[in-house]
Every structure is written in C-alpha cells, then in structure tokens.
Write a protein that holds these residues in place. Structure first.
Motif, PDB file in Angstrom:
ATOM      1  N   ASP A 143     -61.878   3.406  36.394  1.00  0.00           N
ATOM      2  CA  ASP A 143     -61.765   3.868  35.023  1.00  0.00           C
ATOM      3  C   ASP A 143     -59.488   4.031  35.185  1.00  0.00           C
ATOM      4  O   ASP A 143     -59.242   4.444  35.863  1.00  0.00           O
ATOM      5  CB  ASP A 143     -61.858   3.707  34.263  1.00  0.00           C
ATOM      6  CG  ASP A 143     -61.094   3.994  32.641  1.00  0.00           C
ATOM      7  OD1 ASP A 143     -60.210   4.374  32.127  1.00  0.00           O
ATOM      8  OD2 ASP A 143     -62.178   4.388  31.838  1.00  0.00           O
TER       9      ASP A 143
ATOM     10  N   TYR B 283     -53.627   1.353  31.753  1.00  0.00           N
ATOM     11  CA  TYR B 283     -52.370   0.759  31.678  1.00  0.00           C
ATOM     12  C   TYR B 283     -51.296   0.800  31.955  1.00  0.00           C
ATOM     13  O   TYR B 283     -50.831  -0.098  32.426  1.00  0.00           O
ATOM     14  CB  TYR B 283     -52.536  -0.765  30.796  1.00  0.00           C
ATOM     15  CG  TYR B 283     -53.836  -1.274  31.139  1.00  0.00           C
ATOM     16  CD1 TYR B 283     -54.755  -1.393  31.421  1.00  0.00           C
ATOM     17  CD2 TYR B 283     -54.001  -2.718  30.410  1.00  0.00           C
ATOM     18  CE1 TYR B 283     -56.052  -2.406  31.575  1.00  0.00           C
ATOM     19  CE2 TYR B 283     -54.872  -3.438  30.596  1.00  0.00           C
ATOM     20  CZ  TYR B 283     -55.716  -3.271  31.217  1.00  0.00           C
ATOM     21  OH  TYR B 283     -57.194  -4.355  31.145  1.00  0.00           O
TER      22      TYR B 283
ATOM     23  N   HIS C 182     -61.794 -13.347  34.938  1.00  0.00           N
ATOM     24  CA  HIS C 182     -61.785 -12.748  33.203  1.00  0.00           C
ATOM     25  C   HIS C 182     -62.976 -14.447  32.746  1.00  0.00           C
ATOM     26  O   HIS C 182     -63.098 -14.279  31.711  1.00  0.00           O
ATOM     27  CB  HIS C 182     -60.525 -12.808  33.192  1.00  0.00           C
ATOM     28  CG  HIS C 182     -59.755 -11.828  33.086  1.00  0.00           C
ATOM     29  ND1 HIS C 182     -57.987 -11.439  33.450  1.00  0.00           N
ATOM     30  CD2 HIS C 182     -59.905 -10.152  32.688  1.00  0.00           C
ATOM     31  CE1 HIS C 182     -58.355 -10.372  33.896  1.00  0.00           C
ATOM     32  NE2 HIS C 182     -59.070  -9.546  33.642  1.00  0.00           N
TER      33      HIS C 182
ATOM     34  N   ALA D 116     -55.196  -6.643  26.376  1.00  0.00           N
ATOM     35  CA  ALA D 116     -56.409  -6.326  27.147  1.00  0.00           C
ATOM     36  C   ALA D 116     -56.973  -7.111  28.660  1.00  0.00           C
ATOM     37  O   ALA D 116     -57.438  -6.818  29.558  1.00  0.00           O
ATOM     38  CB  ALA D 116     -57.485  -6.076  26.421  1.00  0.00           C
TER      39      ALA D 116
ATOM     40  N   ALA E 280     -57.835  -6.341  36.027  1.00  0.00           N
ATOM     41  CA  ALA E 280     -58.366  -5.566  35.184  1.00  0.00           C
ATOM     42  C   ALA E 280     -58.927  -6.057  33.847  1.00  0.00           C
ATOM     43  O   ALA E 280     -58.814  -7.341  33.329  1.00  0.00           O
ATOM     44  CB  ALA E 280     -57.650  -3.484  34.724  1.00  0.00           C
ATOM     45  N   VAL E 281     -59.869  -4.965  33.326  1.00  0.00           N
ATOM     46  CA  VAL E 281     -59.936  -5.529  31.496  1.00  0.00           C
ATOM     47  C   VAL E 281     -59.992  -4.128  30.773  1.00  0.00           C
ATOM     48  O   VAL E 281     -60.841  -3.396  31.452  1.00  0.00           O
ATOM     49  CB  VAL E 281     -61.790  -5.891  32.097  1.00  0.00           C
ATOM     50  CG1 VAL E 281     -62.372  -6.204  30.557  1.00  0.00           C
ATOM     51  CG2 VAL E 281     -61.884  -7.474  32.846  1.00  0.00           C
ATOM     52  N   GLY E 282     -59.496  -4.489  29.703  1.00  0.00           N
ATOM     53  CA  GLY E 282     -59.654  -3.677  28.517  1.00  0.00           C
ATOM     54  C   GLY E 282     -60.770  -2.840  28.467  1.00  0.00           C
ATOM     55  O   GLY E 282     -61.712  -3.741  28.273  1.00  0.00           O
ATOM     56  N   ASN E 283     -60.374  -1.505  28.191  1.00  0.00           N
ATOM     57  CA  ASN E 283     -62.038  -0.916  27.642  1.00  0.00           C
ATOM     58  C   ASN E 283     -61.545  -0.104  26.561  1.00  0.00           C
ATOM     59  O   ASN E 283     -62.455   0.245  25.705  1.00  0.00           O
ATOM     60  CB  ASN E 283     -62.159  -0.239  29.621  1.00  0.00           C
ATOM     61  CG  ASN E 283     -63.208   0.583  29.095  1.00  0.00           C
ATOM     62  OD1 ASN E 283     -63.980   0.584  28.476  1.00  0.00           O
ATOM     63  ND2 ASN E 283     -63.030   2.087  29.888  1.00  0.00           N
TER      64      ASN E 283
ATOM     65  N   GLY F 154     -58.282   0.199  31.459  1.00  0.00           N
ATOM     66  CA  GLY F 154     -59.658  -1.187  31.547  1.00  0.00           C
ATOM     67  C   GLY F 154     -60.007  -0.312  33.205  1.00  0.00           C
ATOM     68  O   GLY F 154     -60.157   0.370  34.038  1.00  0.00           O
ATOM     69  N   TRP F 155     -61.232  -1.225  33.122  1.00  0.00           N
ATOM     70  CA  TRP F 155     -62.084  -1.030  34.403  1.00  0.00           C
ATOM     71  C   TRP F 155     -61.483  -2.509  35.493  1.00  0.00           C
ATOM     72  O   TRP F 155     -61.153  -3.498  35.074  1.00  0.00           O
ATOM     73  CB  TRP F 155     -63.570  -2.068  33.805  1.00  0.00           C
ATOM     74  CG  TRP F 155     -64.234  -0.692  33.317  1.00  0.00           C
ATOM     75  CD1 TRP F 155     -65.048  -1.231  32.265  1.00  0.00           C
ATOM     76  CD2 TRP F 155     -65.073   0.211  33.423  1.00  0.00           C
ATOM     77  NE1 TRP F 155     -65.447  -0.143  31.797  1.00  0.00           N
ATOM     78  CE2 TRP F 155     -65.369   0.779  32.388  1.00  0.00           C
ATOM     79  CE3 TRP F 155     -65.021   1.177  34.535  1.00  0.00           C
ATOM     80  CZ2 TRP F 155     -66.268   1.874  32.738  1.00  0.00           C
ATOM     81  CZ3 TRP F 155     -65.152   2.531  34.661  1.00  0.00           C
ATOM     82  CH2 TRP F 155     -65.659   3.013  33.794  1.00  0.00           C
TER      83      TRP F 155
ATOM     84  N   THR G  88     -68.038  -4.561  29.131  1.00  0.00           N
ATOM     85  CA  THR G  88     -66.786  -4.029  28.062  1.00  0.00           C
ATOM     86  C   THR G  88     -67.913  -5.358  27.138  1.00  0.00           C
ATOM     87  O   THR G  88     -66.989  -6.452  26.381  1.00  0.00           O
ATOM     88  CB  THR G  88     -65.692  -5.237  28.699  1.00  0.00           C
ATOM     89  OG1 THR G  88     -66.942  -6.354  29.497  1.00  0.00           O
ATOM     90  CG2 THR G  88     -65.587  -4.111  29.891  1.00  0.00           C
TER      91      THR G  88
ATOM     92  N   THR H 189     -61.156  -2.971  22.475  1.00  0.00           N
ATOM     93  CA  THR H 189     -60.141  -4.095  22.758  1.00  0.00           C
ATOM     94  C   THR H 189     -61.098  -5.370  22.430  1.00  0.00           C
ATOM     95  O   THR H 189     -60.309  -6.076  22.866  1.00  0.00           O
ATOM     96  CB  THR H 189     -60.231  -3.636  24.216  1.00  0.00           C
ATOM     97  OG1 THR H 189     -61.117  -3.147  24.825  1.00  0.00           O
ATOM     98  CG2 THR H 189     -59.244  -2.720  25.220  1.00  0.00           C
TER      99      THR H 189
END
Lengths: 349, 423, 281
Positions: free
Chosen positions: A80, A83, A100, A120, A126-129, A262-263, A283, A299
């Motif tokens: 985690d 950003y 993505h 995100a 990354a993927v926003g969390n 994000g993860w 997510t 997100t």
C-alpha cells in the motif's frame, strides 16, 4: 530421552517456521486503517481463495521498497503506497506495471477503467485504494484551539508540543502555508531555492517544539498521552480514535494535504500473479467502500452510493477548498534532495 | 595484563636433549602446531567467509559505485573525451545522452539514473527526471539538433555544470562518499571542498557520539566502582546474592530494558506520573526522546559491563594494604585513593574500554528513545541504509566507525588482552 | 553495628558507601521490576492506572498475555526466536568449542592475532556487521534465507563460546592430552574422554550465552530478516516504534523470566565448576 526431546523440539520448530510462511506478503500502514483493510480486503480474499496472507505493517516511504528491489531480495508482494511516493517508485523501477485493463466492472456495471476516478489509475504501477488526507488534530479541552495552519506554527498563541511525521513531505508545504503563501502557489514556491529556504526558516521557528514520529499510528497516541497538543495525522486515524475509542479529539481541515493511496506490486515479487489477483479483488466496489470505516474516500465512483450519510462530511472530499493535493510529481523530482536537506536540518542544532 | 603465551618453557626442555632428540622434539611440536591449527581452521574459515568478507565487501562498496556507468554506458564513455569543461560537450554527446535517457525512461530506470547523478551534484536529479518524462514521446530519429532539443526540455542542459555532474557520477571508483562522511565534497572538477554550513552533519555527530560515549563511560565508572568495591569487601555468599542485581539486567534483553525505560520516562510514564501526583511539577517533564534519555538508558544497560571486570579484579586485591595505610593514620579516603585505587586500575581500564567501545557503536537504544539529538553515528549508518538508500555513504560512514573501533580494540588488546575478556 | 571508636569520617565512609551501592543496585533492577506489574494493566497503556495503585483487582488483567500467546504474529515471532537461537547456538557451540581447544594449545601459532579475530564479532558495532552482511548476503543470494540468519547469529555467539571454553581450559594441563595420545588414544576419543568432560561447564555456559545473544538480537534481524522471519525482539522493536501496547510488556516480562532461568542455570554451573577450582569468573 532428553536428547530425543530436544531434537524433536528443534525439528518441530524447524518445520513450523517453514510452514507458516505466507504465500502472499501484503504490507500496509497498520492501525485503524490496517484493521479496515483486513476486514474488507484481506479476510474476504482469504476466505474466498484460501490463499495464505501475511499482512504486515510498514511506515511508508520508498526506502525499504527500494532496498528490497535493489538487493534483489524482494520480501513483499503487495504494498500500500502513498501516491506522493508512487511516481518516484514507478519511475525508478521499484514497481511492476499493473494491468489496468484487467480491472473488473463496478457493481453498477460500469467498465473498470471508467469507474475509477482518473487519478486512481493515473500511474501505470498502482491502483488507487483510498482518498485520504493529512490534517492536524487537537484535544477538545485545549484552551486556545488551533483553527489554521498558521496557528500550528504559532507557539505563543498555543504553547506546547506539535507532533509531525519525520519527513519533509507535507511539513514543508505547511511551513509555506503558515508563512502566507497562497495554496495554489505552494509547489511553485517550493520548487525554488528561495522557497525551500523560506520553508525551513519557518520550520525553524517551532523546531524545538516539534516531536517527530515515524508512523501514523503514533499520532493519536501522542495526542492521547499528552506527548503533543497538536498532531499531524492521517484523517482516518483521528476519525477512528473519535468514533471507536471515544477520544475527545477534533480534526481541523485547514491546510489539509490530500492524496491517494494505492496498491502496487514491488518489482521482482515472487508471487506476481497472485498479487495481481489480490489487487483486482481488493479494489472492487464493495471493499473500497469499506474504507469509510476510517473515513477514507473511495476511488471508484460506484462505491460512493455505499457511503453512509454521516461519514460523508468526514471525507477529505468534503473539504477540498481548504487544502491542496499532494504533488507526486514534485516529490518524485525533489524528494531525495529535500530529504537530505531535511535530515541535515533535523540533526543540526 | 599482557597476553600470556606459554612458549617460554621450550628452551629449558631443550638444554638437556641431544640433536636427535631435538629433531624429534621439533617434529612433535610441528605436529601439535598443525593439530591446533586444524582445530581452529573451521571456525576461522567460517568467520572469514561470513563475517570478514561481508565487512570487506562493505568497504569495497564505499568507494565502488558502477550504477551510472552501467545505466548509461555510452554517455559515460563519450564524456571521457570531453576535455574543456568550461565549454559545452559536443553534439554527439547530446545525441548519445538523449537516446540513453529515452531508453532508460522506457525501461523505468531514468529515475534511478537521476537519483544517482543527484547524489554527486545536488539539484540535477529533477532536471534529468523532468527531461526523461518529456523525452518519452519524442521521435529522436527525426531530431536535427540534439543540443537544442535537450536545452528546450530544460534550460540547465545549456550549461556545462550538469555534464560535469554526469561525468563524475560515471566514475566507477570514487572517494566522494568518504569526503561526504567527513563533511567534505568532491567537486565535479576533482577538487575536495568543505560542505556548505547547513549540510555539515557527520563530524558533529561523530563528535557527539564520542562525547556521549565518554559521559556514559564516566557515569558507569562513578556508579559501578562503589558497587564493585563493596561487593569485593563482603563475604562471597552475600556478594553472590547482590550480584544478581547486576547479572539480571546483564542477562535481560536489551529491548526489554529499553522498553522499561520508555515506560518510566514517557510523558505520562512512571516518573512524570509520580511527580505530577505529588504536585512537584504541574506539567510533564521532557525526559524522553532526547540526549538525556539516551545517556540514562545506555548507562543502565552498560553498567554491568563496568561492574563485572572491576569486581573480578577487586576480588583479588588484598585489603590488608588499605587497612595498613589506615592504621598508619591515613583517613579512609586518602588510603583508598593512594593505595587501593591504583591496584584496581586493570579492572577499570578493561571495563572503561569495553563500555566506551560498545557505546560508540550503539544503535537500538538511541533509535528508540534518542529522539533527534540523541542519535549516534550508528543511527546515521542505519538511516542511510534504510531511509535514504545511500548505501555507499552508509558504507563509508560505517568504515570510518570501523576504523575507530579497530583502533580502540587494538588499544584494548595491548592494555587488557582480547583473550582476557571475562564473562 | 559499627565499632563506637569509629571517627565521624569513617562512619560517613561506611554508611555513604552502603547508601550509594544500594541506590545503584536499585537503579539497575528498578526498570526490570517496573515492567512486570505494568504488563498486567487492564488499560492499553504503559502507565500505572489509579486502580493499579490501589491494588484494585479489576485494574489488573492477563489479557496481554492471552494476546501474546494467541496473536499470529507474536506466535510466529516466538517460534522464530527459538528456532534461530537453537540452530545458531548449535553451530556456534560446535565451531567455538573445537576452536577454543585448538587455541588453548601451547603450540598455537599466531595465537593473539587469531584470538583477536575470533573475539572481534563482539567488538564490531552491530550496524556495521548488519550492513556488511546485507550487502554481501544479497550479492551471494542467501539474503532472506534461514541459513543467513542462523549464520549471522552464530557469528555473534561464537566469541562467548570461545571465551568461556578458553577460560575452563586455562587451568587445563595440556600434558594430559599428550599422555592420552601416548597411551594410544586417537585425537577424537581423547577429545571426548579427556578434554570434553573437563570443559563441559564452559561449553554449556558458552552455549547459553550464544543462545541469549541470538534470542535478544534485533539489529541483524532488522536488516536481514524477511517478514516471516521476525523474532520477538524484532516484533517488540516495531511495536515500540509504531504502536505501543502492553503486549510488548507481556513479551518483555516473559523474556525477563527466561533471563532469570538462564541466569540461575549459569550460576549453578559456575558454582559447580568453581568448587572444582577450574572455571574462572
């Protein structure tokens, strides 16, 4: 007989030490936030897939990640990451690129990529969390209550210790805000040598009144046990202290520096495929909405309908005009150099 | 107490033997030498591979850093031909770098390249990073003038300075990190100059480390000496009971003792709570997360290292000397200082050196309760290992510390003898 | 009672010394004593609550011990601690004992240099050892393995084994070995029948030292260990830095218990060998 017992003990401890090794090591920030993630993301995933997950705490920053990647000894599978750090981590090759396009549809049927707010998935790694914020907080029984960031820097008006996280990020922004720089100009000013000087000079004025901490978990603790009268904190930590522990704290949104978390997957993770699966699951609409437990915004747009009405005013998004968004780009470019300066400044009398 | 090698009785054996015997005797000695060596070898080998080599490797890393040369090999090479550093390098150099930066950007290594150059020439990292971000989309094959291109991406490419930074960062071997560790810097021109005032941190920390180590040594002496003295006076049975007070902390985990000090010193800890409830103070004292708490806790932790060697020496001192001096009319203080104290010096030097050596390299306790001004040199090594990832600087700082420790260890070995460490 | 003819200055000396010694001993033991009651605090703080001071049973609880023994991370840490300590103790004891026997020989060449090397892990700051091992073990690809931790801890334990065994051998008559071999015993049976029984107390207390060293060690673990290799001290360290709660104190109290057991074992051994007049303090 004794010897036999001893060797059995050794053998059994040897075995068990190997057996408990998790298949997936996930690291996050612990505390109330970690608990929410455990409840809504980790535990459901374990239940669904049977994967063993070792859920660890770390205190943020890219250092440990970088050390693992550069020594080619990657211990983490999912991280985690703030950003504010992700741009740098991604551009320095510390993270895997995340697919993505595999992000599943939202619960309302919207395609994954459209369901996320643009920021995100703005970074390819990354993927926003969550959408969270760095705010300051105080106890309600404080005689003069701080209203603005300038009050935080005013030890005459409000005497006592302030607790800040030990890093240049946010502290330099706040120093400039307190010194009267307009919100929209913060990063522009901080990008100049003069601006950096100005920020440090402002920090100097309260240097002896600052208690530094390393991990967000310490912020509510310091407020609670009197270690500081004003603390910098992630909004969720204070929210949860107020709600769950019935602490008499107050959040001040003035000067909030909001950001996403994000993860992401550390470059060279030994369980990359499993890590991707975990992130995709964590997510989805529902788990993201679960982060409202600690007043962090979702997100995904589709999660918004699941947010309870009483939580909405506690989300960073309700106070956007009072603060700024942390600039990942600025900190990617200047993080290490300002970090060095900050350390030197800290050590100097 | 010097080392006691027992090789002196050889000669006396010798005299009575004739040459044939001598030969046999020598053979036997050689055999025993080999045997002794064979016994020691496995451990020695183990230590050399897994202990000495790692430390040697660290020393090596403190001046060897090939990262930049490996990331942008062509630029590194072409820059060696750049002679007059007051002028800009040629167009070919610009072209080479432009291609390499784009390549690095695509493989997500431009950030790393920028960071490394930044380490040699501060404020260049952001130039390279910004350039890399913008160059990503540009079709380089169609570019006419690469100097113009780079300069349009960032104006700093139009000055020679950044190029000197890249060039000196391309050196695989550098003493830059040692210079940094001693608050100097190596200018890209090759000159070594003092760091600017606000960046001078390591020498002051080194000095602080020495001061704190000295204070702790002195405190352990002041506190430990009477205890050891008293223990050596009383009957052995009673002494071994009181010795538990010394040995239990000695055997208790360092983390446990540090934890205990946090519980005692924190703002609503045992001390503050008691003083507040007795109305001696009206707000908590600042007695944790500073130099004071570091010194206090470290003194507590290291005190047994002073008491134990002192006690073992004092036990062997014949107290009748002191009594004799006293019965001759000297007052107890005088008798003590003139007669007893000199006899206890071997124990004192052993204890003091041990405490001093251990304090200089201390890490855990300052890290947990040292706050900002209680940080010692080891904490900075750890900081650069774990927070800034400036491993070369960490290695250089570590090497400086290591040299100091080895010098002290050598003195200890001369004065006390490494083989005379007692537990 | 003091003799009545003692001069005031002598009385001052007499009582002054005892008072100072009493205070210093209190200073030494106080932090350890404080830890234990605090670990029974019902509140999640490191402080004595009012109820605790009034000895109100409601203010006390064993819940932090329950937490310690049921929490997955502490359990893992406990297992890891014992595992690493056992393995590294075995390694350190075997290598250290054999080397000490060689070192005690009158004919050992380069004796003081080799002694200095064998003792050096005790002197070199842990951060330096940790940094060096971090670089090197990563380079040879054993970082993060159990072996790396076991080796690292064994290295820290070795000086203790060498010192204690050498100490028992100090009064050892080397001619016994020669006698044994001249009677036809091979070196191995000489070792087990002659040398080992004599040095056993030293070996055992060296092993205990090595065990404790590994059990308490945290710096190398911080630098070298994977998340699933965390030990009790490592868990305490991150707890102290991140989230202080009395589980740490429960762990601390259990460690104190272990130290007490080890301390008494060592003391009994020491007494026994001292009565034989061979083992030096």
């Amino acid at each position: 007989m004794k010897k036999l017992k001893l060797s059995l003990l050794v053998a059994s401890s040897l075995l068990s030490a190997n057996l408990v090794a998790g298949e997936l090591t996930v690291v996050s920030f612990g505390g109330a936030y970690g608990a929410a993630q455990k409840k809504h993301m980790i535990d459901p995933y374990i239940k669904e897939t049977g994967t063993k997950i070792l859920f660890e705490d770390y205190s943020g920053g890219v250092a440990e990640l970088k050390a693992q990647v550069e020594s080619k000894n990657v211990k983490w599978d999912v991280i985690d990451i703030e950003y504010i750090d992700v741009e740098r981590a991604c551009s320095e090759g510390m993270l895997e690129v995340f697919p993505h396009d595999k992000l599943p549809k939202g619960d309302d049927g919207k395609a994954g990529k459209d369901d996320f707010i643009p920021a995100a998935i703005g970074n390819e790694c990354a993927v926003g969390n969550i959408v969270w914020s760095i705010i300051f907080a105080h106890k309600n029984d404080l005689k003069t209550k701080p209203k603005t960031v300038a009050d935080v820097f005013d030890t005459k008006k409000i005497p006592g210790k302030r607790a800040f996280r030990k890093r240049p990020q946010v502290n330099l922004e706040w120093a400039l805000m307190a010194d009267g720089v307009a919100l929209k100009d913060i990063y522009k000013v901080l990008g100049t040598e003069k601006g950096v000087k100005q920020a440090f000079a402002k920090l100097d004025t309260i240097k002896k009144d600052i208690v530094w901490f390393d991990s967000w978990s310490q912020a509510p603790q310091l407020l609670n046990d009197g270690g500081a009268v004003i603390v910098q904190s992630a909004n969720g930590r204070i929210y949860s202290a107020i709600k769950k522990d019935k602490s008499d704290f107050n959040i001040v949104w003035d000067g909030q520096v909001y950001d996403l978390d994000g993860w992401a997957i550390p470059k060279g993770s030994k369980n990359k495929e499993e890590a991707i699966k975990f992130i995709l699951a964590a997510t989805k609409t529902k788990p993201l909405a679960g982060m409202q437990d600690v007043a962090y915004g979702p997100t995904r747009k589709s999660s918004e309908s699941l947010i309870a009405e009483e939580v909405k005013p506690q989300l960073p998004s309700a106070h956007l005009d009072k603060g700024i968004k942390a600039s990942a780009e600025f900190w990617a470019d200047n993080g290490s150099q300002l970090g060095e300066k900050f350390t030197a400044w800290l050590i100097k009398k | 107490m010097p080392n006691t090698d027992t090789t002196t009785n050889d000669t006396s054996d010798h005299l009575a033997l004739n040459s044939e015997h001598t030969q046999k005797y020598n053979q036997a000695i050689r055999r025993e030498k080999t045997k002794a060596l064979v016994l020691v070898l496995p451990l020695l080998f183990f230590l050399i591979v897994f202990f000495i080599t790692p430390i040697g490797y660290m020393l090596y890393r403190s001046f060897y850093n090939p990262t930049v040369a490996n990331l942008a090999p062509k630029t590194a090479e072409i820059l060696t031909q750049w002679q007059d550093i007051s002028k800009l390098p040629n167009e070919e150099t610009y072209k080479t770098l432009a291609y390499e930066i784009q390549q690095l950007q695509k493989s997500r290594l431009s950030g790393k390249f920028a960071e490394e150059v930044n380490r040699r020439l501060p404020r260049t990292g952001s130039v390279i990073k910004r350039t890399a971000r913008k160059i990503k989309e540009i079709e380089l094959d169609n570019v006419k003038n690469y100097q113009e291109l780079l300069t349009s991406l960032h104006e700093k490419w139009g000055k020679p300075e950044i190029w000197t930074g890249i060039r000196s960062a391309s050196d695989k071997f550098t003493i830059n990190y040692y210079a940094n560790a001693l608050d100097y810097k190596l200018e890209p021109s090759g000159e070594i100059v003092k760091q600017s005032e606000d960046m001078q941190v390591y020498l002051p920390i080194l000095q602080r480390t020495f001061t704190i180590a000295l204070i702790i040594t002195l405190l352990t002496f002041l506190l430990g000496y009477p205890v050891a003295y008293y223990l050596s006076l009383i009957p052995l049975k009673k002494a071994s009971i009181l010795l538990i007070f010394v040995l239990l902390p000695f055997w208790t985990s360092l983390l446990v003792r540090t934890t205990a000090w946090i519980a005692i010193l924190q703002s609503n800890g045992v001390i503050n709570q008691s003083l507040l409830s007795l109305h001696i103070i009206d707000k908590p004292l600042d007695i944790i997360y500073n130099q004071f708490s570091t010194i206090l806790a470290m003194t507590h932790i290291l005190l047994p290292f002073m008491i134990l060697p002192l006690y073992s020496v004092m036990k062997g001192i014949d107290s009748s000397y002191v009594r004799a001096a006293q019965s001759l009319g000297a007052n107890p203080f005088k008798a003590f200082i003139q007669v007893y104290f000199p006899l206890s010096l071997p124990g004192l030097s052993a204890g003091a050196l041990l405490v001093f050596i251990i304090s200089i390299g201390y890490y855990i306790t300052p890290a947990l309760i040292g706050g900002v001004d209680g940080q010692l040199i080891s904490n900075l090594v750890a900081h650069h290992m774990r927070s800034t990832n400036n491993w070369e600087l960490a290695a250089a700082l570590g090497s400086v510390l290591l040299v100091l420790i080895i010098a002290l260890y050598w003195i200890y070995d001369r004065l006390v003898g490494a083989s005379n460490i007692k537990l | 009672m003091l003799p009545v003819y003692y001069s005031p200055i002598r009385k001052l000396w007499h009582y002054g010394l005892r008072i100072i010694v009493g205070l210093v001993l209190l200073f030494l033991i106080f932090p350890i004593l404080v830890t234990i009651p605090l670990s029974f605090n019902v509140e999640p703080f490191f402080t004595f609550t009012e109820g605790m001071l009034k000895l109100d049973p409601v203010a006390y609880s064993t819940k932090w011990y329950v937490e310690f023994f049921t929490d997955h991370k502490w359990n893992l840490a406990l297992k890891n601690s014992f595992y690493f300590a056992f393995m590294s103790t075995i390694l350190a004891t075997v290598l250290g004992t054999v080397a000490a026997v060689g070192l005690a020989s009158d004919r050992m060449p380069f004796k003081s240099l080799i002694t200095a090397i064998l003792i050096s892990p005790m002197i070199v700051p842990l951060v330096i050892i940790a940094a060096g091992m971090y670089f090197f073990y990563s380079a040879i690809n054993i970082a993060g393995s159990d072996m790396a931790i076991i080796f690292a801890h064994a290295i820290l334990g070795i000086p203790f084994v060498v010192i204690t065994v050498t100490a028992t051998l100090a009064g050892f008559d080397q001619s016994l070995l020669r006698a044994s071999s001249s009677l036809g015993a091979n070196p191995i049976s000489t070792f087990f029948n002659v040398t080992f029984p004599l040095i056993r107390p030293g070996v055992i207390s060296g092993a205990l030292f090595a065990f404790v060293t590994s059990f308490d060690e945290v710096v190398l673990i911080i630098f070298l260990a994977d998340p699933d290799q965390r030990t009790i001290p490592r868990q305490m360290f991150s707890g102290l830095r991140e989230q202080i709660n009395p589980t740490i104190l429960a762990a601390a109290s259990l460690l104190i218990l272990i130290s007490i057991i080890l301390l008494f074992t060592i003391e009994i051994l020491r007494r026994r060998s001292e009565s034989k007049g061979m083992f030096q303090k």
